[in-house]
Design an enzyme around this catalytic site. Structure first.
Site, PDB file in Angstrom:
ATOM      1  N   CYS A   2       0.918  -1.262   0.143  1.00 46.76           N
ATOM      2  CA  CYS A   2       0.162   0.010   0.021  1.00 46.76           C
ATOM      3  C   CYS A   2       0.904   1.185   0.117  1.00 46.76           C
ATOM      4  CB  CYS A   2      -0.986   0.005   1.367  1.00 46.76           C
ATOM      5  SG  CYS A   2      -1.701   1.487   1.459  1.00 46.76           S
ATOM      6  N   GLU A 111      -3.763   1.130  -6.373  1.00 46.32           N
ATOM      7  CA  GLU A 111      -2.598   0.283  -6.854  1.00 46.32           C
ATOM      8  C   GLU A 111      -2.431   0.318  -8.614  1.00 46.32           C
ATOM      9  OE1 GLU A 111      -0.502  -1.342  -5.586  1.00 46.32           O
ATOM     10  OE2 GLU A 111      -1.116  -2.135  -3.521  1.00 46.32           O
TER      11      GLU A 111
END
Length: 253
Positions: A2, A111
């Site tokens: 992340c 992402e």
């Protein structure tokens, strides 16, 4: 992993969701990047018997954990994530796993997936919107000149099957019913909360293809979340900006 996330909820919504006594008001944040200040929720001192006040507190930390034993933080990689499978054993994270577990309120994360010769950014958010809490760690580093720096990292796990084609890792999501157990470092050792460190159930998150605007840390407005299909014209592909933003003050404003 992340490497970028959002917190778009109001401070009142964060207070309610995390059962906090108070949080200093802050604006929506659409593109939170490493080394910037992030909001952590931690266990507070126990209240008096019979008190109905929350026993959690909100703190601001630098996103990028610096171990207390580090002599030269610049020689370390930027520790924004910790693998949940090994954090309790790694010298870098084990003290925080035992004594300083935290929650990171978020509205979603980003992402990038390789599509052809470019990387397509995706916004992964709870299906239908709303807040989630990522599992986090906190560490206070005392630098050589005597100042203290509160720092933090987000724990990651294997991605749920429905989003694994975008990236194989994702933040650990702590369910509200597990908040107290995760934060209680007095009674619960890492082995006692290991069951929390699992991928979320399939279908919890939805993936939305968005524009390349998110790639630049300087882009901080809601336009970065515009679905890619709604762009007037495709932007020239750019690589995600991963340069640290050192010097950011610990303020969410």
């Amino acid at each position: 992993m992340c490497g970028r996330f959002t917190l778009m909820a109001t401070w009142e919504e964060v207070v309610a969701y995390m059962s906090l006594l108070e949080v200093e008001p802050f604006p929506p944040r659409y593109n939170i990047a490493p080394t910037q200040p992030i909001l952590l929720v931690m266990a507070d001192e126990p209240r008096e018997p019979g008190s109905n006040l929350p026993d959690r507190k909100a703190v601001l930390v630098r996103w990028g954990l610096i171990p207390a034993w580090a002599k030269d933080p610049k020689s370390l990689p930027l520790l924004i994530n910790a693998r949940s499978e090994t954090a309790a054993e790694r010298n870098t994270f084990k003290a925080a796993m035992r004594h300083r577990r935290a929650l990171v309120p978020a509205s979603g994360f980003f992402e990038w997936k390789k599509v052809g010769n470019r990387k397509q950014p995706f916004f992964l958010r709870p299906k239908g919107g709303g807040l989630v809490a990522f599992a986090g760690l906190m560490e206070t580093y005392l630098d050589p000149n005597g100042s203290e720096i509160d720092t933090g990292a987000i724990l990651t796990t294997n991605a749920s099957p429905d989003i694994a084609d975008i990236h194989d890792r994702m933040p650990v999501v702590v369910k509200p019913e597990d908040f107290s157990r995760w934060l209680d470092c007095r009674s619960n050792e890492p082995k006692d909360v290991a069951d929390i460190l699992q991928p979320p159930e399939q279908g919890m998150f939805e993936a939305i293809a968005i524009s390349d605007l998110v790639n630049k840390v300087a882009n901080t407005g809601p336009e970065i979340l515009r679905p890619a299909a709604l762009q007037d014209s495709p932007a020239k592909p750019t690589k995600p900006d991963t340069k640290p933003t050192e010097g950011a003050q610990l303020s969410l404003l």
